[in-house]
Design a protein around this motif. Structure first.
Motif, mmCIF file in Angstrom:
data_model
loop_
_atom_site.group_PDB
_atom_site.id
_atom_site.type_symbol
_atom_site.label_atom_id
_atom_site.label_comp_id
_atom_site.label_asym_id
_atom_site.label_seq_id
_atom_site.Cartn_x
_atom_site.Cartn_y
_atom_site.Cartn_z
ATOM 1 N N ARG A 108 0.827 -1.229 0.010
ATOM 2 C CA ARG A 108 0.098 -0.024 0.041
ATOM 3 C C ARG A 108 0.985 1.228 0.009
ATOM 4 N N LEU A 109 2.060 1.027 0.589
ATOM 5 C CA LEU A 109 3.040 2.342 0.293
ATOM 6 C C LEU A 109 3.516 2.469 -1.015
ATOM 7 N N ARG A 110 3.223 1.512 -1.874
ATOM 8 C CA ARG A 110 3.742 1.457 -3.409
ATOM 9 C C ARG A 110 5.530 1.848 -3.522
ATOM 10 N N GLN A 260 14.685 -8.169 0.286
ATOM 11 C CA GLN A 260 14.460 -7.376 -0.893
ATOM 12 C C GLN A 260 14.031 -8.372 -1.877
ATOM 13 N N ALA A 261 14.840 -9.426 -2.124
ATOM 14 C CA ALA A 261 14.621 -10.268 -3.302
ATOM 15 C C ALA A 261 13.252 -10.913 -3.229
ATOM 16 N N GLN A 262 12.626 -11.160 -2.262
ATOM 17 C CA GLN A 262 11.163 -11.529 -2.228
ATOM 18 C C GLN A 262 10.284 -10.331 -2.008
ATOM 19 N N VAL A 263 10.493 -9.235 -1.298
ATOM 20 C CA VAL A 263 9.576 -8.196 -1.243
ATOM 21 C C VAL A 263 9.312 -7.324 -2.683
ATOM 22 N N GLN A 264 10.418 -7.608 -3.515
ATOM 23 C CA GLN A 264 10.307 -6.959 -4.865
ATOM 24 C C GLN A 264 9.317 -7.751 -5.676
ATOM 25 N N ARG A 265 9.305 -9.218 -5.537
ATOM 26 C CA ARG A 265 8.192 -9.812 -6.253
ATOM 27 C C ARG A 265 6.888 -9.692 -5.901
ATOM 28 N N TYR A 266 6.639 -9.407 -4.527
ATOM 29 C CA TYR A 266 5.455 -8.781 -4.054
ATOM 30 C C TYR A 266 4.863 -7.826 -4.816
ATOM 31 N N LEU A 267 5.830 -6.910 -4.761
ATOM 32 C CA LEU A 267 5.572 -5.569 -5.161
ATOM 33 C C LEU A 267 5.400 -5.186 -6.756
ATOM 34 N N SER A 268 5.668 -6.490 -7.453
ATOM 35 C CA SER A 268 5.804 -6.387 -8.650
ATOM 36 C C SER A 268 4.446 -7.041 -9.362
ATOM 37 N N SER A 579 -5.505 3.797 0.717
ATOM 38 C CA SER A 579 -4.169 3.922 0.642
ATOM 39 C C SER A 579 -3.837 4.578 -0.585
ATOM 40 N N LYS A 580 -4.915 4.458 -1.685
ATOM 41 C CA LYS A 580 -4.673 5.559 -2.684
ATOM 42 C C LYS A 580 -4.800 6.731 -2.559
ATOM 43 N N GLN A 586 2.118 10.684 0.751
ATOM 44 C CA GLN A 586 3.491 9.950 0.761
ATOM 45 C C GLN A 586 4.479 10.736 -0.416
ATOM 46 N N MET A 587 3.877 11.069 -1.610
ATOM 47 C CA MET A 587 4.667 11.444 -2.706
ATOM 48 C C MET A 587 4.884 13.003 -2.270
ATOM 49 N N ALA A 588 4.225 13.708 -1.515
ATOM 50 C CA ALA A 588 4.638 14.915 -1.203
ATOM 51 C C ALA A 588 5.705 14.986 -0.516
ATOM 52 N N LYS A 589 5.902 14.080 0.603
ATOM 53 C CA LYS A 589 7.049 13.698 1.308
ATOM 54 C C LYS A 589 8.551 13.438 0.669
ATOM 55 N N LYS A 590 8.113 13.040 -0.686
ATOM 56 C CA LYS A 590 9.285 12.710 -1.475
ATOM 57 C C LYS A 590 9.869 13.487 -2.540
#
Length: 643
Positions: A108-110, A260-268, A579-580, A586-590
């Motif tokens: 949800r944090l994209r 990260q190797a696994q999280v990256q798959r969830y996020l993809s 979350s959308k 979130q983007m404003a903080k980036k």
């Protein structure tokens, strides 16, 4: 080589091995020149967030189903019996918790990098610490993972050592650098099928030669290789139900929750639901893989009994014994030995390709983009491909180091386990304890790593001092210090010798390796919380929405509301729909290229931005305002959303 017997490869075996490399390269080239042609970092590193459930789940399975496990599990079962199978019990919680805790928060944090979460939750320092720790962990791991199976293969078959290492390393680097995450995931799918085929072939042919599965089972029972439920609570015992079923949960969380190797798959994955489903699909696949490993060990026992090739001096280490067994079973069946070697190297390829891709991602997202916010997309993509290539060459360099350092590298494999626990503790500290602050996170991580290396190095040195010859047991001895191929055993951390009762610090050094992850992650959480409470706990209004999973609110339901507020246990996790709506915040903080800014540097800006945003939403859309958590809209009383 002494008494070691070499079993020869046929032309058919070489052809099948070559086909594996050609097919893997072909998949990489296909994704390099089709679709979006890997022109954006989003496509190259995140597969355009377009993957469906099945390829993601098989890729999750393949990533840590390395050659290590393919060689390690059967020799573990051959030597000690089926107690190892109880590791399967840890898969329940080990995959349910990531599916329903870690994935909802991270998806949800994209994010692109798991360590981006650490900055949103704490600050930039914590993010950099997490990233550097992960890079250190994976760089050391991938060299050993590439070199060890090639060394075992060379010892048993005479297969050219550096030919195998270079062929795998270069092919893997090529398809990872050209085809991005899509190529990595789809080659993982292909390599998973090859892994299953290779192991099944060994079990079917081996069992039929031994007189059928009933005969295999009878011999295993007579040889005391079928283990019952060992409920001994002693944490110093290598494998009991508790070390495997409970300690294994923390090991699984370190792999499937925050790596990260696994999280990256969830996020993809295309949607959060598909990411969660991929965790559920991995579960039966993991059980099948575990059963195949155990069955292979039992078939080995049915063939050799107590009179192992290791005792006869045909091979020097346990992992070579599995390869010797395979070559022995397939000696009159040309091509099938090649299939198993293809299966073995599929395990290695899937692991190191994931390492290259995840390392390129964290280096890009955590170490480069934050400092070069105005970099063009084309340059960022080219640099990401360059990073994947560089890490591929680093992997070959690490494999070379593994070859010249010999037994010193036995410790290197343990580093993967040592570092995984503290990283898990760091994410748990941020996700479950709202009052944990950045100082607590950094001190906790350092304490966890110090504890991990203290125990890891201490136990290594203690085993070295104990490694004087002892009377042989009636089980196969594991020569931990003969050469570094012994590192690739699941039995890595404990020598097979009569256990002496240890006391004091020595007892800590004798801790079962299955408890390492639990012990080290707990150290991070406990130290992190103590330091946070001493240095001023985090306040609810300072938390970035969506970064805390509301487990404390559930556990502390009996507390009055004002105490819950003090402990920051009020704000729930946003739903996918919310979350959308949180996303613009979130983007404003980036900054422009997705690198989060330090909270400390932007407190005033944040307050102004939140206030403006609140006023605009009040005028434009009262309903949206009502759906957002209170801490997001500074200075306004908003009804909190409960789900």
């Amino acid at each position: 080589m002494g008494d070691v017997v070499l079993m020869n490869f046929t032309t058919a075996d070489y052809v099948i091995f070559a086909l594996l490399l050609v097919a893997s390269t072909g998949i990489g080239l296909f994704y390099a020149f089709s679709g979006g042609r890997q022109r954006t970092t989003q496509e190259f590193l995140m597969a355009d967030r377009s993957m469906s459930c099945l390829p993601v789940s098989l890729s999750l399975l393949a990533t840590f189903q390395s050659a290590v496990a393919i060689l390690g599990a059967p020799s573990e079962v051959y030597t000690f019996g089926t107690q190892y199978w109880f590791l399967g019990c840890s898969y329940f919680l080990g995959l349910l918790i990531p599916a329903h805790v870690f994935i909802p928060v991270l998806y949800r944090l994209r994010l692109s990098s798991a360590y981006e979460y650490l900055e949103l939750r704490f600050n930039k320092t914590v993010r950099i610490c997490g990233t550097v720790t992960f890079i250190f962990q994976m760089v050391i791991y991938m060299g050993v993972v590439l070199y060890a199976p090639a060394l075992a293969l060379n010892a048993v078959t005479g297969f050219d050592l550096w030919g195998a290492v270079l062929a795998m390393g270069l092919v893997c680097t090529l398809y990872t650098a050209l085809g991005g995450l899509k190529a990595v995931i789809w080659t993982d799918v292909f390599q998973t099928v090859v892994m299953f085929a290779g192991q099944l072939a060994v079990i079917v042919v081996g069992a039929s030669q031994a007189g059928g599965m009933a005969e295999v089972w009878r011999k295993a029972v007579n040889g005391s290789r079928i283990s019952g439920l060992d409920l001994n609570p002693d944490p110093l015992e290598r494998h009991t139900f508790w070390t495997l079923g409970v300690g294994g949960v923390f090991l699984m969380l370190a792999l499937y929750g925050v790596n990260q190797a696994q999280v990256q798959r969830y996020l993809s994955a295309r949607t959060e639901k598909e990411a969660v489903m991929s965790c559920y699909v991995v579960f039966p696949c993991q059980q099948i893989v575990l059963c195949l490993g155990c069955l292979m060990g039992l078939v080995m026992f049915a063939r050799y009994g107590e009179d192992s090739p290791l005792d006869k001096g045909y091979v020097k280490t346990n992992d070579q014994m599995v390869l010797y067994f395979v070559m022995d079973v397939f000696k009159d069946l040309p091509g099938l030995a090649g299939l198993f070697v293809a299966c073995l190297f599929s395990g290695a390829l899937s692991t190191i390709s994931s390492a290259f891709n995840s390392l390129a991602t964290v280096t890009m997202e955590d170490l480069i983009k934050p400092y070069f916010p105005n970099m063009t997309e084309a340059k960022a993509t080219l640099l990401s491909k360059g990073l994947a290539l560089v890490y591929g060459l680093v992997c070959l360099a690490m494999a070379y180091l593994a070859s010249i350092m010999g037994s010193v590298l036995q410790a290197a494999f343990s580093i993967f386990g040592m570092v995984g626990g503290p990283l898990l503790g760091l994410f748990c500290l941020g996700m479950f304890f709202p009052w944990a602050n950045s100082t607590g996170a950094v001190v906790g991580l350092v304490a966890g790593l110090a504890m991990a290396f203290w125990i890891g190095i201490g136990s290594f040195l203690m085993r070295m001092s104990d490694s004087m010859p002892v009377p042989p047991l009636n089980t196969t001895a594991l020569p931990l210090f003969d050469n570094m191929t012994a590192t690739v055993m699941t039995t890595l951390v404990n020598a097979t010798r009569p256990r002496l009762r240890r006391s004091g610090v020595e007892a800590l050094y004798s801790l079962s390796y299955m408890w390492y992850s639990a012990h080290n992650s707990t150290t991070v959480v406990v130290v992190g919380l103590l330091v946070s409470l001493l240095t001023g706990p985090m306040k609810e209004k300072d938390l970035t929405p969506g970064t805390v999973f509301p487990v404390m609110a559930t556990l502390l339901f009996f507390l009055p509301e004002r105490y819950k507020e003090k402990l920051c246990c009020v704000t729930p996790l946003s739903t996918p729909q919310e979350s959308k709506e949180i996303q613009p915040y979130q983007m404003a903080k980036k900054d422009g290229n997705g690198a989060a800014l330090c909270k400390e540097d932007t407190v005033t800006e944040d307050k102004e931005m939140e206030s403006d945003r609140a006023q605009t939403e009040e005028e434009d859309d009262l309903e949206t305002r009502a759906a957002l958590p209170s801490c997001q809209l500074a200075g306004h009383t908003v009804e909190e959303t409960v789900f």
